[in-house]
Motif scaffolding. Structure first.
Motif: not given
Ligand SMILES: NC(=O)c1ccc[n+]([C@@H]2O[C@H](COP(=O)([O-])OP(=O)(O)OC[C@H]3O[C@@H](n4cnc5c(N)ncnc54)[C@H](OP(=O)(O)O)[C@@H]3O)[C@@H](O)[C@H]2O)c1
Length: 321
Positions: A41, A158, A199, A240, A311
């Motif tokens: 990222r 993940t 989720y 974030e 990913k």
């Protein structure tokens, strides 16, 4: 040598994989033959030049490094005369969040940058995949006082950061609940969490457990809904900024109010994180989650895939050897 290059910020369309001159190491540099690297990222941020503030570190008007990359694993080919800590033949890995020209067959790197010997038994791919996300995971976790038996929830089990965080927390004997899509249950279970919440089958913020630490490793939730599952002095961290960049100011507000707190750590000291992860790897307590492997010629596709947010752990670029 072949390298992934660009001269401007933008989408993967700005990348050209082409022949460039092989670098020669300066006195303070190490020449590495890169065997594996990743697209992560941070690479995406550096490619697009986003967030804009990142450009103050990597080049304001155009990227300072025309070759893309941030991490690497390979073999020392040659060293400059001032380098004493490495020698040709050493298997090394490293990472720099302010970019490195590592999406290339060879890279000259300043000997003072975060470079370590590859943990025993690790492949080049595993070493490259243990850098970026594990560094961030370590920096998010080490700001929270947790002890054996504390309870933590990792949203995004993940992800690169989430899969590393789950393993780091388990190595500290923390009780971990990981949140992921049910289709990845098996892969996340292999990371060792005590519980998994899918989720797609339920909202983790409605969980019956109370946690000392909620780590939103994908930034898909926010502090307010997570207060429901935090213990009275529990800590919330997101990777974030959150809605309206609230994770920048909530740390001040929640530290004044007392009780449940938000922390927004700035990841620092990459060498320390990599050494920590290498030590765990040597003890068999850390193994990076690896998703797809691309060739250097396919690097645009790798960037597109990583940028999709889909990913699973880490995406490898295997160099021609
Ligand atoms: N603050 C910092 O310094 C810093 C540094 C690096 C990265 N970041 C940020 O941290 C975040 C994570 O990075 P990363 O490399 O770990 O990401 P990543 O590997 O791309 O992880 C995304 C993963 O999250 C899963 N996911 C998507 N929606 C989800 C949801 N609602 N609940 C649970 N899992 C979900 C995705 O799979 P499915 O969609 O298939 O479930 C995917 O596996 C990114 O947003 C990145 O920008 C922050």
């Amino acid at each position: 040598m072949k390298a992934s290059t660009r001269t401007t910020y933008g989408s993967p369309d700005v990348i050209t994989v082409k022949e460039v001159e092989k670098p020669a190491p300066k006195a303070n540099e190490i020449l590495v033959r890169v065997h594996a690297t990743t697209v992560n990222r941070t690479d995406c941020g550096a490619l697009w030049g986003k967030p804009f503030v990142f450009r103050f570190f990597i080049g304001l008007f155009k990227p300072r490094n025309s070759i893309t990359g941030t991490d690497f694993a390979g073999v020392v080919e040659a060293v400059g005369e001032k380098i004493t800590s490495f020698k040709p033949g050493d298997r090394v890995w490293g990472f720099d969040d302010n970019t490195l020209p590592s999406h290339a067959e060879y890279m000259a790197i300043d000997g003072k940058k975060p470079i370590l010997k590859i943990p025993t038994g690790f492949t080049f791919e595993q070493a490259a995949a243990s850098a970026e996300a594990a560094h961030y995971a370590y920096n998010f976790l080490n700001k929270v006082k947790l002890e054996k038996g504390s309870k933590a929830l990792v949203n995004g089990g993940t992800g690169g950061i989430g899969s590393a965080a789950t393993q780091l927390l388990k190595s500290m004997d923390i009780y971990v609940t990981a949140v992921c899509h049910s289709q990845y249950d098996e892969r996340v279970r292999a990371l060792g969490p005590d519980r998994i919440i899918h989720y797609d089958q339920g909202d983790f913020t409605q969980d019956h457990e109370k946690y000392d630490f909620v780590f939103d490793a994908v930034g898909k939730s926010s502090f307010k809904p997570c207060t429901r599952i935090l213990k009275d002095n529990g800590i919330y961290i997101s990777s974030e900024l959150g809605p309206g960049a609230e994770n920048l100011y909530l740390p001040f507000i929640t530290s004044i109010k007392g009780g449940k707190k938000v922390i927004f750590p700035l990841p620092i000291d990459i060498s320390k994180s990599l050494a920590y992860v290498a030590d765990l790897a040597e003890k068999g307590k850390f193994k990076p989650l690896i998703d797809r492997t691309y060739s250097l010629d396919q690097i645009k596709e790798a960037f597109e895939y990583v940028n999709s947010g889909k990913k699973i752990g880490n995406v490898i670029i295997k160099m021609p050897t």
